[in-house]
Motif scaffolding. Structure first.
Motif, PDB file in Angstrom:
ATOM      1  N   SER A   1      15.444 -45.196  29.076  1.00 34.67           N
ATOM      2  CA  SER A   1      15.102 -46.592  28.883  1.00 34.67           C
ATOM      3  C   SER A   1      15.698 -47.043  27.559  1.00 34.67           C
ATOM      4  O   SER A   1      15.320 -46.536  26.509  1.00 34.67           O
ATOM      5  CB  SER A   1      13.584 -46.752  28.862  1.00 34.67           C
ATOM      6  OG  SER A   1      13.235 -47.997  28.340  1.00 34.67           O
TER       7      SER A   1
ATOM      8  N   VAL B   1      10.086 -56.602  22.767  1.00 43.11           N
ATOM      9  CA  VAL B   1      10.435 -56.152  24.111  1.00 43.11           C
ATOM     10  C   VAL B   1       9.953 -57.209  25.099  1.00 43.11           C
ATOM     11  O   VAL B   1       8.768 -57.511  25.171  1.00 43.11           O
ATOM     12  CB  VAL B   1       9.795 -54.781  24.429  1.00 43.11           C
ATOM     13  CG1 VAL B   1      10.145 -54.355  25.860  1.00 43.11           C
ATOM     14  CG2 VAL B   1      10.250 -53.736  23.426  1.00 43.11           C
TER      15      VAL B   1
ATOM     16  N   SER C   1      13.065 -55.290  29.121  1.00 42.57           N
ATOM     17  CA  SER C   1      12.574 -54.056  29.729  1.00 42.57           C
ATOM     18  C   SER C   1      12.172 -54.349  31.162  1.00 42.57           C
ATOM     19  O   SER C   1      11.428 -55.292  31.420  1.00 42.57           O
ATOM     20  CB  SER C   1      11.370 -53.511  28.962  1.00 42.57           C
ATOM     21  OG  SER C   1      10.810 -52.415  29.659  1.00 42.57           O
TER      22      SER C   1
ATOM     23  N   SER D   1      15.290 -49.905  26.102  1.00 39.47           N
ATOM     24  CA  SER D   1      14.278 -50.556  25.263  1.00 39.47           C
ATOM     25  C   SER D   1      13.389 -49.523  24.581  1.00 39.47           C
ATOM     26  O   SER D   1      13.058 -49.652  23.402  1.00 39.47           O
ATOM     27  CB  SER D   1      13.440 -51.538  26.084  1.00 39.47           C
ATOM     28  OG  SER D   1      12.821 -50.904  27.170  1.00 39.47           O
TER      29      SER D   1
END
Length: 164
Positions: A142, A157, A129, A144
């Motif tokens: 995003s 993450v 991330s 992630s």
């Protein structure tokens, strides 16, 4: 007597952050089977044609060449396979038993990652991330964040190192 090695799925795009994620996976899951996954997007050339610009006269140009679209798709798939193999080599060098996987994104990158994690019974998923937040994250999305929202398995993450 030990059972089969656990599988960890590592999302890998060849970036510096992806390399950090592989290193984190090797530290957290030593000796595991690592599914190193690179997602490629079929149809990118066709999408560019479906959203054409205007020429100088103001008419829409739609030069859809199926052969060119196919060549672009093949190049994207080949590139993804090379990237996945590079990630698998890194994972192997760090003590993981790595398998490269280049998979097509049929709907969303995160969905492709989660689907493979389920299909291959991964014990965990590791994603990088960049730490994008706020409006920028909402506009850009995003991967992630989407993996976290969609995955029913543990997700690690790995954040970008903001120090340099």
């Amino acid at each position: 007597m030990s059972g089969p090695k656990p599988r960890v799925l590592i999302a890998y795009d060849g970036s510096d952050l992806a390399n950090v994620a592989v290193r984190a996976a090797a530290e957290l899951f030593p000796g595991s089977v690592a599914l190193v996954v690179t997602v490629w997007e079929p149809g990118l050339a066709a999408m560019a044609v479906l959203n054409p610009g205007l020429d100088a006269v103001g008419t829409v140009q739609v030069p859809l060449d199926p052969e060119l679209v196919s060549e672009v798709d093949e190049a994207g798939e080949h590139h993804a396979a090379v990237v996945a193999r590079d990630g698998a080599r890194l994972a192997d060098s760090l003590g993981l038993d790595a398998e490269p996987h280049a998979i097509p994104d049929e709907v969303h990158v995160a969905e492709a990652i989660v689907d493979l994690a389920v299909e291959r019974d991964a014990a965990a998923v590791v994603v990088g991330s960049h730490g994008i937040s706020g409006l920028r994250s909402r506009l850009l999305g995003s991967t992630s964040r989407q993996v976290l929202a969609r995955c029913q398995r543990p997700v690690v993450v790995v954040r970008a190192d903001e120090s340099g």
